[in-house]
Design an enzyme around this catalytic site. Structure first.
Site, mmCIF file in Angstrom:
data_model
loop_
_atom_site.group_PDB
_atom_site.id
_atom_site.type_symbol
_atom_site.label_atom_id
_atom_site.label_comp_id
_atom_site.label_asym_id
_atom_site.label_seq_id
_atom_site.Cartn_x
_atom_site.Cartn_y
_atom_site.Cartn_z
ATOM 1 N N ASP A 183 30.060 9.193 45.830
ATOM 2 C CA ASP A 183 29.241 10.014 44.952
ATOM 3 C C ASP A 183 27.789 9.928 45.427
ATOM 4 O O ASP A 183 27.320 8.843 45.766
ATOM 5 C CB ASP A 183 29.370 9.450 43.523
ATOM 6 C CG ASP A 183 29.124 10.502 42.470
ATOM 7 O OD1 ASP A 183 29.056 11.692 42.840
ATOM 8 O OD2 ASP A 183 28.999 10.133 41.294
ATOM 9 N N ILE A 184 27.095 11.063 45.457
ATOM 10 C CA ILE A 184 25.656 11.019 45.793
ATOM 11 C C ILE A 184 24.906 10.520 44.551
ATOM 12 O O ILE A 184 25.110 11.048 43.450
ATOM 13 C CB ILE A 184 25.131 12.412 46.215
ATOM 14 C CG1 ILE A 184 25.895 12.908 47.453
ATOM 15 C CG2 ILE A 184 23.621 12.350 46.483
ATOM 16 C CD1 ILE A 184 25.454 14.272 47.958
ATOM 17 N N GLU A 227 29.300 16.729 43.711
ATOM 18 C CA GLU A 227 28.606 15.873 44.689
ATOM 19 C C GLU A 227 29.489 14.680 45.063
ATOM 20 O O GLU A 227 29.017 13.633 45.463
ATOM 21 C CB GLU A 227 27.256 15.400 44.139
ATOM 22 C CG GLU A 227 27.310 14.396 43.010
ATOM 23 C CD GLU A 227 27.272 15.006 41.614
ATOM 24 O OE1 GLU A 227 27.755 16.147 41.436
ATOM 25 O OE2 GLU A 227 26.773 14.317 40.701
#
Ligand SMILES: [Mg+2]
Length: 319
Positions: A183-184, A227
């Site tokens: 995950d960003i 994301e």
């Protein structure tokens, strides 16, 4: 000099045609008809033709005789359609009107068309071209159905397919299988601060960096959601999966994309959760979704540990 080189390149782009017929005159007739427009390979029997079809340079279209000594055209067509590498190649049967033939049988086996001798050249050419164009469109559709339009890496649909294939393979074999969910960090803040255009650009750059950081041919990365990304590592035990995760983490750090609204760092960072299934008796009751859930749980843990970090466990330690 230059125009000549250009011509060479164009020649290489011509579609590849494979002709299989036990009759030499028939092959010569077809070669004469398609000469110049196609790169033609010819075989006098189906066994040799299969070798060409399964080679590294498979044909784009196949013209096949039906009645041949040894393997006949029907059996040849069936084998082409059974193999994943060749099943999308159109097979057109070329037959003499006098030959007793069963058109339904050919269509049932996956042949796309019949051409009967004597030929009417423009019609034959047009039909071959038609099937070639259809195949090209089909190939493109298949390609884009599995590619994420924004990042141009494989999409969730492709991930589901690859994951299932690798899961089944791991269950059959004695190889471990690792999955990394990524995950960003604070991506919503990023979008709010820099706008969605720049957000899209960030996703693209992160996706490219991740793809490049994977070392082995079977390693696979996909866009999992907004994301979120997923990395499938076949034949990879937990320690090596951790190494791969570290490489991915550094690759994104090295992009050094400014992120002033992140509480973690001054640049864009990621969090990673790893789960590994190791061949063991305990796995018999496990399902694919358990592996995905385990990686997801670890990703959540990485986030609650302050993000920009990796959390992992080997399947054997799972309780
Ligand atoms: Mg024949």
């Amino acid at each position: 000099m230059e125009p000549k080189e250009e011509r060479v390149i164009r020649e290489d782009e011509r579609p590849k045609m494979l002709i299989v017929d036990d009759n030499k005159q028939n092959i010569e007739m077809l070669m004469e008809l398609f000469h110049g427009e196609y790169r033609i390979a010819a075989a006098r029997n189906a066994t040799r033709a299969l070798k060409v079809a399964f080679s590294d340079a498979p044909p784009d279209i196949i013209l096949a005789d039906i009645i041949m000594p040894g393997m006949d055209g029907y059996e040849f067509c069936a084998q082409i359609k059974e193999d994943l590498r060749t099943k999308n190649i159109p097979v057109i049967f070329v037959t003499a009107v006098s030959e007793v033939m069963d058109q339904n049988r050919g269509f049932a086996l996956g042949a796309v068309d019949y051409i009967t001798k004597p030929f009417h050249p423009p019609v034959v050419k047009a039909r071959v071209k038609l099937h070639l164009n259809l195949k090209r469109k089909q190939d493109l559709l298949e390609k884009y159905a599995f590619i994420d339009a924004l990042t141009e890496i494989p999409n969730r649909r492709r991930f589901d397919e690859v994951m299932l294939k690798e899961w089944n393979r791991a269950c059959r074999s004695t190889y471990p299988l690792s999955l990394i969910l990524i995950d960003i960090d604070h991506f919503k803040n990023y979008n709010d601060t820099y706008g969605h255009g720049q957000g899209d650009d960030c996703l693209r750059r992160v996706a490219v960096a991740m793809s490049r950081s994977l070392r082995r041919a079977g390693d696979f990365v996909a866009r999992y959601g907004g994301e979120e990304f997923a990395v499938v590592l076949p034949d990879t035990p937990a320690p090596q999966a951790l190494e791969a995760a570290k490489n991915i983490l550094s690759a994104v750090d090295e992009l050094n994309i400014a992120h002033k609204s992140s509480s973690v760092a001054l640049h864009v960072t990621i969090s990673l959760g790893i789960a590994t299934i190791t061949p063991d008796d305990s796995k018999s009751a496990l399902e694919l979704k358990d592996l995905i859930e385990a990686a997801d749980k670890k990703l959540y843990e990485a986030k609650s540990l302050g993000r920009h970090t990796i959390a992992c466990y080997s399947w054997l330690h799972m309780t």
